[in-house]
Design a protein around this motif. Structure first.
Motif, PDB file in Angstrom:
ATOM      1  N   ALA A 155       1.981 -35.209  27.311  1.00  0.00           N
ATOM      2  CA  ALA A 155       1.523 -35.990  26.154  1.00  0.00           C
ATOM      3  C   ALA A 155       0.026 -35.783  25.941  1.00  0.00           C
ATOM      4  CB  ALA A 155       1.852 -37.473  26.343  1.00  0.00           C
ATOM      5  N   ARG A 156      -0.742 -35.735  27.038  1.00  0.00           N
ATOM      6  CA  ARG A 156      -2.186 -35.485  26.916  1.00  0.00           C
ATOM      7  C   ARG A 156      -2.457 -34.092  26.350  1.00  0.00           C
ATOM      8  NH1 ARG A 156      -2.466 -38.669  31.726  1.00  0.00           N
ATOM      9  NH2 ARG A 156      -2.240 -36.838  33.036  1.00  0.00           N
ATOM     10  N   MET A 157      -1.660 -33.100  26.761  1.00  0.00           N
ATOM     11  CA  MET A 157      -1.837 -31.743  26.227  1.00  0.00           C
ATOM     12  C   MET A 157      -1.613 -31.737  24.719  1.00  0.00           C
ATOM     13  SD  MET A 157       0.094 -29.233  28.878  1.00  0.00           S
ATOM     14  CE  MET A 157      -0.190 -29.322  30.633  1.00  0.00           C
ATOM     15  N   HIS A 158      -0.563 -32.419  24.264  1.00  0.00           N
ATOM     16  CA  HIS A 158      -0.294 -32.487  22.831  1.00  0.00           C
ATOM     17  C   HIS A 158      -1.430 -33.212  22.098  1.00  0.00           C
ATOM     18  CE1 HIS A 158       3.828 -31.543  24.190  1.00  0.00           C
ATOM     19  NE2 HIS A 158       3.911 -30.941  23.014  1.00  0.00           N
ATOM     20  N   ALA A 211      -1.873 -37.425  10.665  1.00  0.00           N
ATOM     21  CA  ALA A 211      -1.256 -38.747  10.833  1.00  0.00           C
ATOM     22  C   ALA A 211       0.137 -38.604  11.438  1.00  0.00           C
ATOM     23  CB  ALA A 211      -1.192 -39.478   9.491  1.00  0.00           C
ATOM     24  N   GLU A 212       0.895 -37.622  10.974  1.00  0.00           N
ATOM     25  CA  GLU A 212       2.228 -37.395  11.534  1.00  0.00           C
ATOM     26  C   GLU A 212       2.141 -36.961  12.998  1.00  0.00           C
ATOM     27  OE1 GLU A 212       6.286 -34.835  10.642  1.00  0.00           O
ATOM     28  OE2 GLU A 212       4.816 -35.095   9.039  1.00  0.00           O
ATOM     29  N   LEU A 213       1.193 -36.071  13.305  1.00  0.00           N
ATOM     30  CA  LEU A 213       1.004 -35.628  14.690  1.00  0.00           C
ATOM     31  C   LEU A 213       0.580 -36.789  15.584  1.00  0.00           C
ATOM     32  CD1 LEU A 213      -0.734 -32.207  13.981  1.00  0.00           C
ATOM     33  CD2 LEU A 213       1.533 -32.519  15.033  1.00  0.00           C
ATOM     34  N   ASP A 214      -0.313 -37.653  15.078  1.00  0.00           N
ATOM     35  CA  ASP A 214      -0.708 -38.845  15.841  1.00  0.00           C
ATOM     36  C   ASP A 214       0.505 -39.712  16.148  1.00  0.00           C
ATOM     37  OD1 ASP A 214      -3.437 -38.235  15.932  1.00  0.00           O
ATOM     38  OD2 ASP A 214      -3.885 -39.375  14.103  1.00  0.00           O
ATOM     39  N   GLY A 215       1.352 -39.904  15.157  1.00  0.00           N
ATOM     40  CA  GLY A 215       2.561 -40.699  15.358  1.00  0.00           C
ATOM     41  C   GLY A 215       3.492 -40.084  16.387  1.00  0.00           C
ATOM     42  N   LEU A 216       3.590 -38.763  16.370  1.00  0.00           N
ATOM     43  CA  LEU A 216       4.447 -38.081  17.343  1.00  0.00           C
ATOM     44  C   LEU A 216       3.872 -38.180  18.756  1.00  0.00           C
ATOM     45  CD1 LEU A 216       5.439 -35.061  15.113  1.00  0.00           C
ATOM     46  CD2 LEU A 216       7.025 -36.766  16.071  1.00  0.00           C
ATOM     47  N   VAL A 217       2.558 -38.116  18.875  1.00  0.00           N
ATOM     48  CA  VAL A 217       1.937 -38.283  20.200  1.00  0.00           C
ATOM     49  C   VAL A 217       2.179 -39.717  20.692  1.00  0.00           C
ATOM     50  CG1 VAL A 217      -0.256 -38.353  21.458  1.00  0.00           C
ATOM     51  CG2 VAL A 217       0.253 -36.419  19.950  1.00  0.00           C
ATOM     52  N   GLU A 218       2.089 -40.699  19.802  1.00  0.00           N
ATOM     53  CA  GLU A 218       2.391 -42.086  20.191  1.00  0.00           C
ATOM     54  C   GLU A 218       3.840 -42.207  20.652  1.00  0.00           C
ATOM     55  OE1 GLU A 218       1.314 -45.024  17.264  1.00  0.00           O
ATOM     56  OE2 GLU A 218      -0.623 -44.061  16.921  1.00  0.00           O
ATOM     57  N   THR A 219       4.746 -41.540  19.934  1.00  0.00           N
ATOM     58  CA  THR A 219       6.158 -41.550  20.328  1.00  0.00           C
ATOM     59  C   THR A 219       6.319 -40.918  21.711  1.00  0.00           C
ATOM     60  OG1 THR A 219       6.896 -41.469  18.027  1.00  0.00           O
ATOM     61  CG2 THR A 219       8.479 -40.738  19.698  1.00  0.00           C
ATOM     62  N   MET A 220       5.603 -39.829  21.960  1.00  0.00           N
ATOM     63  CA  MET A 220       5.653 -39.190  23.278  1.00  0.00           C
ATOM     64  C   MET A 220       5.205 -40.161  24.364  1.00  0.00           C
ATOM     65  SD  MET A 220       4.098 -35.426  22.530  1.00  0.00           S
ATOM     66  CE  MET A 220       4.906 -34.284  21.422  1.00  0.00           C
ATOM     67  N   ASP A 221       4.114 -40.861  24.107  1.00  0.00           N
ATOM     68  CA  ASP A 221       3.611 -41.844  25.087  1.00  0.00           C
ATOM     69  C   ASP A 221       4.667 -42.910  25.368  1.00  0.00           C
ATOM     70  OD1 ASP A 221       1.128 -40.610  25.427  1.00  0.00           O
ATOM     71  OD2 ASP A 221       0.186 -41.791  23.842  1.00  0.00           O
ATOM     72  N   THR A 222       5.325 -43.392  24.329  1.00  0.00           N
ATOM     73  CA  THR A 222       6.372 -44.403  24.491  1.00  0.00           C
ATOM     74  C   THR A 222       7.546 -43.831  25.283  1.00  0.00           C
ATOM     75  OG1 THR A 222       5.749 -45.487  22.422  1.00  0.00           O
ATOM     76  CG2 THR A 222       7.980 -45.917  23.250  1.00  0.00           C
ATOM     77  N   GLU A 223       7.967 -42.627  24.945  1.00  0.00           N
ATOM     78  CA  GLU A 223       9.087 -42.011  25.649  1.00  0.00           C
ATOM     79  C   GLU A 223       8.774 -41.819  27.130  1.00  0.00           C
ATOM     80  OE1 GLU A 223      10.931 -39.517  21.857  1.00  0.00           O
ATOM     81  OE2 GLU A 223       9.577 -38.493  23.255  1.00  0.00           O
TER      82      GLU A 223
END
Length: 118
Positions: A82-85, A11-23
């Motif tokens: 972001a896709r790699m992550h 869940a934390e990793l999913d949130g970080l990937v979402e943050t990456m997408d936003t950034e």
């Protein structure tokens, strides 16, 4: 890693990937703090303090070089990073160590390539 801990980490990793997408949408690149948080979360479940310290030192050095070498961050497309992550997270979620290893190698090969160009 026990299941509840795995679910929390995912869940934390999913949130970080979402943050990456936003950034990436907002600035065109992933913030170094988000990248570091992703990798800390990813490897903390290994329970290997030495590995955690070595990887943290690597990320500190990488981001310092990246900040000093204009173009190092731009050499990689933010959306692709972001896709790699996300691919790493999906492989871990699927319980597929071979796919996770391949995804991590692909990510590190990209980093190695960018570093060798500068």
């Amino acid at each position: 890693m026990e299941s509840a801990s795995l679910q929390e980490d995912l869940a934390e990793l999913d949130g970080l990937v979402e943050t990456m997408d936003t950034e990436v949408r907002e600035s065109g690149e992933i913030a170094s703090r988000t990248d570091r948080a992703f990798h800390r979360t990813l490897h903390r479940s290994l329970g290997n303090d030495l590995l955690s310290e070595v990887l943290d030192a690597f990320w500190s050095a990488f981001h310092r070089v990246r900040a000093q070498a204009k173009g190092l961050g731009a050499a990689a497309d933010g959306e692709e990073l972001a896709r790699m992550h996300a691919a790493i997270v999906e492989a871990v979620r699927a319980g597929n160590p071979e796919a996770a290893e391949t995804a991590v190698h692909r990510h590190f090969d990209d980093i190695r390539s960018r570093l060798s160009q500068h």
